[in-house]
Design a protein around this motif. Structure first.
Motif, PDB file in Angstrom:
ATOM      1  N   ASP A  38       0.827  -1.205   0.000  1.00 32.20           N
ATOM      2  CA  ASP A  38       0.000   0.000   0.000  1.00 32.20           C
ATOM      3  C   ASP A  38       0.866   1.262   0.000  1.00 32.20           C
ATOM      4  N   GLY A  39       1.940   1.264   0.790  1.00 29.74           N
ATOM      5  CA  GLY A  39       2.848   2.411   0.816  1.00 29.74           C
ATOM      6  C   GLY A  39       3.529   2.639  -0.524  1.00 29.74           C
ATOM      7  N   LEU A  40       3.911   1.543  -1.180  1.00 30.14           N
ATOM      8  CA  LEU A  40       4.533   1.657  -2.499  1.00 30.14           C
ATOM      9  C   LEU A  40       3.539   2.206  -3.521  1.00 30.14           C
ATOM     10  N   LYS A  41       2.301   1.721  -3.487  1.00 32.22           N
ATOM     11  CA  LYS A  41       1.280   2.244  -4.409  1.00 32.22           C
ATOM     12  C   LYS A  41       1.071   3.735  -4.184  1.00 32.22           C
ATOM     13  N   HIS A  42       1.041   4.142  -2.923  1.00 33.44           N
ATOM     14  CA  HIS A  42       0.851   5.558  -2.604  1.00 33.44           C
ATOM     15  C   HIS A  42       2.010   6.392  -3.169  1.00 33.44           C
ATOM     16  N   ALA A  43       3.243   5.899  -3.002  1.00 38.25           N
ATOM     17  CA  ALA A  43       4.409   6.627  -3.520  1.00 38.25           C
ATOM     18  C   ALA A  43       4.375   6.706  -5.047  1.00 38.25           C
ATOM     19  N   LEU A  44       4.028   5.597  -5.690  1.00 38.28           N
ATOM     20  CA  LEU A  44       3.977   5.597  -7.159  1.00 38.28           C
ATOM     21  C   LEU A  44       2.881   6.527  -7.679  1.00 38.28           C
ATOM     22  N   LYS A  45       1.746   6.530  -7.022  1.00 34.05           N
ATOM     23  CA  LYS A  45       0.666   7.436  -7.442  1.00 34.05           C
ATOM     24  C   LYS A  45       1.096   8.887  -7.284  1.00 34.05           C
ATOM     25  N   ARG A  46       1.877   9.153  -6.247  1.00 33.30           N
ATOM     26  CA  ARG A  46       2.375  10.514  -6.042  1.00 33.30           C
ATOM     27  C   ARG A  46       3.310  10.917  -7.190  1.00 33.30           C
ATOM     28  N   VAL A  47       4.176  10.011  -7.587  1.00 36.04           N
ATOM     29  CA  VAL A  47       5.125  10.285  -8.671  1.00 36.04           C
ATOM     30  C   VAL A  47       4.389  10.459  -9.997  1.00 36.04           C
ATOM     31  N   LEU A  48       3.375   9.650 -10.214  1.00 38.88           N
ATOM     32  CA  LEU A  48       2.650   9.664 -11.482  1.00 38.88           C
ATOM     33  C   LEU A  48       1.401  10.541 -11.443  1.00 38.88           C
ATOM     34  N   SER A  49       1.301  11.417 -10.460  1.00 39.70           N
ATOM     35  CA  SER A  49       0.066  12.172 -10.241  1.00 39.70           C
ATOM     36  C   SER A  49      -0.293  13.124 -11.373  1.00 39.70           C
ATOM     37  N   SER A  50       0.651  13.474 -12.218  1.00 38.44           N
ATOM     38  CA  SER A  50       0.332  14.392 -13.313  1.00 38.44           C
ATOM     39  C   SER A  50      -0.586  13.739 -14.349  1.00 38.44           C
ATOM     40  N   ASP A  51      -0.650  12.442 -14.357  1.00 35.74           N
ATOM     41  CA  ASP A  51      -1.521  11.726 -15.289  1.00 35.74           C
ATOM     42  C   ASP A  51      -2.281  10.650 -14.513  1.00 35.74           C
ATOM     43  N   VAL A  57      -3.507   2.876 -14.328  1.00 38.32           N
ATOM     44  CA  VAL A  57      -3.124   1.736 -15.171  1.00 38.32           C
ATOM     45  C   VAL A  57      -1.862   1.066 -14.634  1.00 38.32           C
ATOM     46  N   PHE A  58      -0.857   1.872 -14.272  1.00 42.76           N
ATOM     47  CA  PHE A  58       0.408   1.295 -13.839  1.00 42.76           C
ATOM     48  C   PHE A  58       0.376   0.816 -12.392  1.00 42.76           C
ATOM     49  N   VAL A  59      -0.219   1.577 -11.512  1.00 44.64           N
ATOM     50  CA  VAL A  59      -0.114   1.307 -10.088  1.00 44.64           C
ATOM     51  C   VAL A  59      -1.108   0.260  -9.606  1.00 44.64           C
ATOM     52  N   ASP A  60      -2.254   0.164 -10.208  1.00 39.88           N
ATOM     53  CA  ASP A  60      -3.250  -0.808  -9.763  1.00 39.88           C
ATOM     54  C   ASP A  60      -2.967  -2.177 -10.365  1.00 39.88           C
ATOM     55  N   THR A  61      -1.738  -2.646 -10.159  1.00 44.81           N
ATOM     56  CA  THR A  61      -1.308  -3.943 -10.667  1.00 44.81           C
ATOM     57  C   THR A  61      -0.693  -4.731  -9.513  1.00 44.81           C
ATOM     58  N   ALA A  62      -0.059  -5.829  -9.830  1.00 45.23           N
ATOM     59  CA  ALA A  62       0.533  -6.702  -8.825  1.00 45.23           C
ATOM     60  C   ALA A  62       1.701  -6.022  -8.105  1.00 45.23           C
ATOM     61  N   PHE A  63       1.932  -6.451  -6.894  1.00 48.22           N
ATOM     62  CA  PHE A  63       3.011  -5.948  -6.058  1.00 48.22           C
ATOM     63  C   PHE A  63       4.354  -6.035  -6.791  1.00 48.22           C
ATOM     64  N   ALA A  64       4.641  -7.168  -7.419  1.00 44.82           N
ATOM     65  CA  ALA A  64       5.916  -7.356  -8.116  1.00 44.82           C
ATOM     66  C   ALA A  64       6.102  -6.319  -9.217  1.00 44.82           C
ATOM     67  N   ARG A  65       5.050  -6.033  -9.954  1.00 48.19           N
ATOM     68  CA  ARG A  65       5.158  -5.023 -11.017  1.00 48.19           C
ATOM     69  C   ARG A  65       5.401  -3.638 -10.451  1.00 48.19           C
ATOM     70  N   ASN A  66       4.762  -3.329  -9.335  1.00 41.59           N
ATOM     71  CA  ASN A  66       4.969  -2.020  -8.719  1.00 41.59           C
ATOM     72  C   ASN A  66       6.384  -1.882  -8.174  1.00 41.59           C
ATOM     73  N   ILE A  67       6.934  -2.963  -7.646  1.00 38.74           N
ATOM     74  CA  ILE A  67       8.324  -2.932  -7.183  1.00 38.74           C
ATOM     75  C   ILE A  67       9.246  -2.611  -8.363  1.00 38.74           C
ATOM     76  N   THR A  68       9.021  -3.281  -9.468  1.00 37.15           N
ATOM     77  CA  THR A  68       9.832  -3.039 -10.672  1.00 37.15           C
ATOM     78  C   THR A  68       9.623  -1.622 -11.188  1.00 37.15           C
ATOM     79  N   LEU A  69       8.387  -1.160 -11.215  1.00 40.44           N
ATOM     80  CA  LEU A  69       8.095   0.198 -11.684  1.00 40.44           C
ATOM     81  C   LEU A  69       8.827   1.235 -10.842  1.00 40.44           C
ATOM     82  N   GLY A  70       8.777   1.095  -9.532  1.00 41.83           N
ATOM     83  CA  GLY A  70       9.489   2.034  -8.655  1.00 41.83           C
ATOM     84  C   GLY A  70      10.980   2.039  -8.917  1.00 41.83           C
TER      85      GLY A  70
END
Length: 178
Positions: A38-51, A57-70
């Motif tokens: 949940d903390g990682l999703k929050h951080a990613l949404k903050r980074v991608l907040s301009s869109d 699309v990117f953040v509401d995925t599996a934990f492993a994908r969010n780790i890689t995205l970060g």
């Protein structure tokens, strides 16, 4: 143990539940893993907040994908990525294996031995009475003691990673330019 990074009252309730010591290793691992996710999703949404659409699309995925995205967004180092993956592995082992598991027996103990955040703190001198620039924030006062068992090691690693997620959500966060 280090201080927790708390975003809101919901976080405070989760942390109190994690720290009360009444949960089995299984429950602790699943709850803490979900809290990190949940903390990682929050951080990613903050980074991608301009869109907002891209963020969903990117953040509401599996934990492993969010780790890689970060990691691909250069939000954290390879060692942090490693620990996030180990926390995910530990959570998944506890969540998907019906046999009795603890932090002290394989396969969980194998993952525990490979965590890097605590080792980094020992090298930097935060544990065992050392001092670094962010010791005060991390320790909330006196020097941090090294964890004495795998359960405490897991919880301390989660605290460190949650602190990082909180710092990523701070007001000075900037997305790297490509």
């Amino acid at each position: 143990m280090p201080q927790w990074f708390i975003r809101d009252d919901r976080d405070r309730e989760i942390i109190e539940d994690l720290e009360n010591g009444k949960h089995s290793d299984r429950a602790l691992a699943i709850m803490a893993g979900s809290f990190i996710e949940d903390g990682l999703k929050h951080a990613l949404k903050r980074v991608l907040s301009s869109d907002e659409k891209a963020a969903r699309v990117f953040v509401d995925t599996a934990f492993a994908r969010n780790i890689t995205l970060g990691y691909l967004l250069q939000l954290y180092s390879a060692d942090v990525r490693w620990d996030l993956d180990r926390i995910r592995d530990i959570r998944n082992e506890f969540a998907h294996r019906p046999e009795p598991l603890t932090f002290d027996k394989p396969p969980i103990s194998d993952h525990m031995r490979s965590l890097k955040s605590i080792a980094r703190l020992e090298i930097d001198g935060v544990l065992h009475g050392g001092a670094t620039p962010f010791e005060a924030f991390l320790a909330g006062g006196p020097p941090v003691s090294a964890p004495t068992n795998n359960r405490d090691l897991f919880l301390m690693t989660v605290q460190i990673l949650i602190m990082l997620m909180g710092l990523l959500c701070g007001p000075t966060l900037r997305v790297p330019e490509f």
